[in-house]
Design an enzyme around this catalytic site. Structure first.
Site, mmCIF file in Angstrom:
data_model
loop_
_atom_site.group_PDB
_atom_site.id
_atom_site.type_symbol
_atom_site.label_atom_id
_atom_site.label_comp_id
_atom_site.label_asym_id
_atom_site.label_seq_id
_atom_site.Cartn_x
_atom_site.Cartn_y
_atom_site.Cartn_z
ATOM 1 N N HIS A 1 0.833 -1.205 0.000
ATOM 2 C CA HIS A 1 0.000 0.000 0.000
ATOM 3 C C HIS A 1 0.868 1.255 0.000
ATOM 4 C CE1 HIS A 1 0.951 0.998 4.166
ATOM 5 N NE2 HIS A 1 0.871 -0.306 4.413
ATOM 6 N N GLN B 1 1.989 5.163 1.115
ATOM 7 C CA GLN B 1 2.386 5.728 2.409
ATOM 8 C C GLN B 1 1.191 6.260 3.207
ATOM 9 O OE1 GLN B 1 4.295 9.749 2.799
ATOM 10 N NE2 GLN B 1 6.119 8.495 3.178
ATOM 11 N N GLN C 1 0.457 8.454 7.158
ATOM 12 C CA GLN C 1 1.142 9.352 8.091
ATOM 13 C C GLN C 1 2.006 8.550 9.067
ATOM 14 O OE1 GLN C 1 1.267 12.625 7.754
ATOM 15 N NE2 GLN C 1 2.680 12.781 9.481
ATOM 16 N N TRP C 2 1.515 7.393 9.504
ATOM 17 C CA TRP C 2 2.299 6.563 10.429
ATOM 18 C C TRP C 2 3.551 6.017 9.749
ATOM 19 C CZ3 TRP C 2 -0.782 3.179 14.403
ATOM 20 C CH2 TRP C 2 -1.479 4.028 15.274
ATOM 21 N N ARG D 1 -6.007 1.450 3.952
ATOM 22 C CA ARG D 1 -4.843 1.897 3.181
ATOM 23 C C ARG D 1 -4.572 0.963 2.011
ATOM 24 N NH1 ARG D 1 -3.071 0.120 8.285
ATOM 25 N NH2 ARG D 1 -1.446 -1.487 8.303
ATOM 26 N N GLU E 1 -1.996 -6.922 7.777
ATOM 27 C CA GLU E 1 -0.616 -6.786 8.240
ATOM 28 C C GLU E 1 -0.419 -7.451 9.599
ATOM 29 O OE1 GLU E 1 2.377 -6.805 7.805
ATOM 30 O OE2 GLU E 1 3.033 -4.788 7.320
ATOM 31 N N ARG E 2 0.836 -7.686 9.924
ATOM 32 C CA ARG E 2 1.232 -8.249 11.208
ATOM 33 C C ARG E 2 0.585 -7.457 12.342
ATOM 34 N NH1 ARG E 2 7.555 -8.695 13.236
ATOM 35 N NH2 ARG E 2 7.198 -10.244 14.869
ATOM 36 N N HIS F 1 0.496 -5.438 2.582
ATOM 37 C CA HIS F 1 1.336 -4.739 3.549
ATOM 38 C C HIS F 1 2.781 -5.238 3.535
ATOM 39 C CE1 HIS F 1 -2.460 -3.229 5.122
ATOM 40 N NE2 HIS F 1 -2.897 -4.451 4.925
#
Length: 189
Positions: free
Chosen positions: A8, A10, A12-13, A57, A82-83, A139
């Site tokens: 995915h 980018q 903000q995190w 995302r 994701e993990r 991810h």
């Protein structure tokens, strides 16, 4: 059959270096631009379907790519999430590593579990779309470690918005053809 894995765009995190794992953090403007750039890399691949993780995302990245390739967006697969970073979710990565070396502990999902989910997702997608070329938007960690398992060597990183492609050989084994938009060094050198 060919599978194209796209991380995915980018968020903000990502920009802040935070572990976002299963937290549902949206794309930022850079992430949307990265998704449009991924269309260029995927463009000549003859893709039949676009699927993704259900996290927003990944779903938004997948929709941008599907629109860019003129395809309808396919389903999401929970196995592609994701993990789970558990207590580490939202922490700066260096802080999490200081507290849990190698990201082991704090309820963080073991990498073996991530790889197992990645492999099961590939099996499910291959069963759902036999003989089709499928672009999978998900991810970084699940792509990196699942493809490392398939390739037989460790991949260093998977960049936001980048494309990795695996194809099946005559025996049905998966072969890594592209990582981070480039032919991997293990193949090219």
């Amino acid at each position: 059959m060919k599978l194209g894995f796209v991380r995915h765009g980018q968020t903000q995190w990502n920009l802040e270096g935070r572990l976002q794992g299963s937290s549902d953090i949206p794309l930022n403007d850079t992430g949307r631009a990265q998704a449009r750039e991924a269309v260029e890399v995927l463009g000549a691949g003859g893709w039949d379907v676009i699927v993704s993780s259900p996290l927003s995302r990944a779903r938004e990245t997948a929709q941008i790519i599907a629109d860019g390739l003129g395809l309808e967006l396919g389903p999401s697969y929970d196995l592609l999430i994701e993990r789970d970073y558990a207590q580490g979710e939202g922490m700066i990565e260096a802080e999490a590593l200081a507290q849990w070396p190698d990201k082991n502990g704090g309820g963080i999902e073991p990498l073996a579990s991530v790889v197992d989910r990645g492999l099961r997702a590939i099996e499910q997608i291959a069963a759902d779309y036999p003989g089709k070329n499928v672009a999978i938007i998900c991810h970084g960690t699940i792509i990196r470690y699942t493809l490392s398992h398939l390739a037989g060597y460790k991949l260093d990183t998977i960049r936001n918005g980048s494309v990795a492609i695996v194809g099946q050989d005559q025996d049905g084994a998966w072969q890594l053809e592209l990582v981070n938009d480039e032919v991997p060094a293990k193949i090219s050198g």
